[in-house]
Design a protein around this motif. Structure first.
Motif, PDB file in Angstrom:
ATOM      1  N   LEU A 213       0.858  -1.179   0.000  1.00 27.20           N
ATOM      2  CA  LEU A 213       0.000   0.000   0.000  1.00 27.20           C
ATOM      3  C   LEU A 213       0.895   1.231   0.000  1.00 27.20           C
ATOM      4  O   LEU A 213       1.741   1.384   0.881  1.00 27.20           O
ATOM      5  N   PHE A 214       0.724   2.079  -0.996  1.00 28.94           N
ATOM      6  CA  PHE A 214       1.505   3.306  -1.139  1.00 28.94           C
ATOM      7  C   PHE A 214       0.590   4.484  -0.832  1.00 28.94           C
ATOM      8  O   PHE A 214      -0.359   4.746  -1.585  1.00 28.94           O
ATOM      9  N   ILE A 215       0.857   5.171   0.272  1.00 23.17           N
ATOM     10  CA  ILE A 215       0.007   6.285   0.690  1.00 23.17           C
ATOM     11  C   ILE A 215       0.685   7.594   0.317  1.00 23.17           C
ATOM     12  O   ILE A 215       1.832   7.844   0.693  1.00 23.17           O
ATOM     13  N   SER A 216      -0.042   8.430  -0.408  1.00 23.99           N
ATOM     14  CA  SER A 216       0.465   9.752  -0.776  1.00 23.99           C
ATOM     15  C   SER A 216       0.689  10.590   0.469  1.00 23.99           C
ATOM     16  O   SER A 216       0.075  10.355   1.516  1.00 23.99           O
ATOM     17  N   GLY A 217       1.549  11.578   0.340  1.00 28.03           N
ATOM     18  CA  GLY A 217       1.826  12.470   1.457  1.00 28.03           C
ATOM     19  C   GLY A 217       0.558  13.110   1.988  1.00 28.03           C
ATOM     20  O   GLY A 217      -0.269  13.604   1.226  1.00 28.03           O
ATOM     21  N   GLN A 218       0.418  13.074   3.298  1.00 29.32           N
ATOM     22  CA  GLN A 218      -0.725  13.684   3.969  1.00 29.32           C
ATOM     23  C   GLN A 218      -0.258  14.935   4.699  1.00 29.32           C
ATOM     24  O   GLN A 218       0.799  14.941   5.327  1.00 29.32           O
ATOM     25  N   VAL A 219      -1.046  15.977   4.596  1.00 29.55           N
ATOM     26  CA  VAL A 219      -0.795  17.228   5.307  1.00 29.55           C
ATOM     27  C   VAL A 219      -1.878  17.383   6.378  1.00 29.55           C
ATOM     28  O   VAL A 219      -2.862  16.641   6.379  1.00 29.55           O
ATOM     29  N   PRO A 220      -1.738  18.345   7.283  1.00 32.32           N
ATOM     30  CA  PRO A 220      -2.652  18.428   8.427  1.00 32.32           C
ATOM     31  C   PRO A 220      -3.990  19.106   8.155  1.00 32.32           C
ATOM     32  O   PRO A 220      -4.456  19.927   8.948  1.00 32.32           O
ATOM     33  N   LEU A 221      -4.631  18.759   7.073  1.00 29.16           N
ATOM     34  CA  LEU A 221      -5.970  19.270   6.811  1.00 29.16           C
ATOM     35  C   LEU A 221      -6.988  18.417   7.560  1.00 29.16           C
ATOM     36  O   LEU A 221      -6.916  17.187   7.527  1.00 29.16           O
ATOM     37  N   ASN A 222      -7.920  19.059   8.217  1.00 30.40           N
ATOM     38  CA  ASN A 222      -9.029  18.351   8.835  1.00 30.40           C
ATOM     39  C   ASN A 222      -9.967  17.951   7.690  1.00 30.40           C
ATOM     40  O   ASN A 222     -10.463  18.817   6.971  1.00 30.40           O
ATOM     41  N   PRO A 223     -10.229  16.646   7.517  1.00 37.87           N
ATOM     42  CA  PRO A 223     -11.054  16.235   6.379  1.00 37.87           C
ATOM     43  C   PRO A 223     -12.494  16.725   6.464  1.00 37.87           C
ATOM     44  O   PRO A 223     -13.153  16.877   5.444  1.00 37.87           O
TER      45      PRO A 223
END
Length: 126
Positions: free
Chosen positions: A28-38
């Protein structure tokens, strides 16, 4: 090899032409996540520790959607706006792995999306 696109509303929608994650075989390759509240699409954290906490929550949401968890993570990449954030990020990040730490690199970059201080990507395997 079949490739499955992973998306969840429990993590921020991509802000560009990419997927939240791609599963290929047992990887599983997860793209970079930033601190946005979904839920709001905004950055609510007021310091780098809070940003890191939101990033880890977002990563957890993607892992969960794909049927993985932090014990499956084998590699991470941490991008920081400044290496002075290294210790604060480590304190939050480390709590998610219970001593079963993945391989990792941490790099300082000139800028990150939405002027955040931390972005993390992951690779997980079953």
């Amino acid at each position: 090899m079949q490739k499955n696109i992973i998306n969840t509303t429990q993590a921020p929608a991509p802000i560009g032409p990419y997927s939240q994650a791609v599963q290929a075989g047992n990887l599983l390759f997860i793209s970079g996540q930033v601190p946005l509240n979904p839920a709001t699409g905004t950055i609510e954290a007021t310091d780098v520790a809070g940003e890191t906490e939101q990033v880890m929550k977002n990563l957890n949401a993607v892992l969960t959607e794909a049927g993985y968890d932090f014990s499956h993570v084998v590699k991470t990449t941490i991008f920081l706006s400044d290496m002075s954030h290294f210790t604060a990020v480590n304190e939050v990040y480390g709590k998610y792995f219970s001593g079963n730490y993945p391989a990792r690199e941490t790099v300082a970059v000139k800028g990150l999306p939405r002027n955040v201080n931390v972005e993390i990507s992951m690779i997980a395997a079953k």
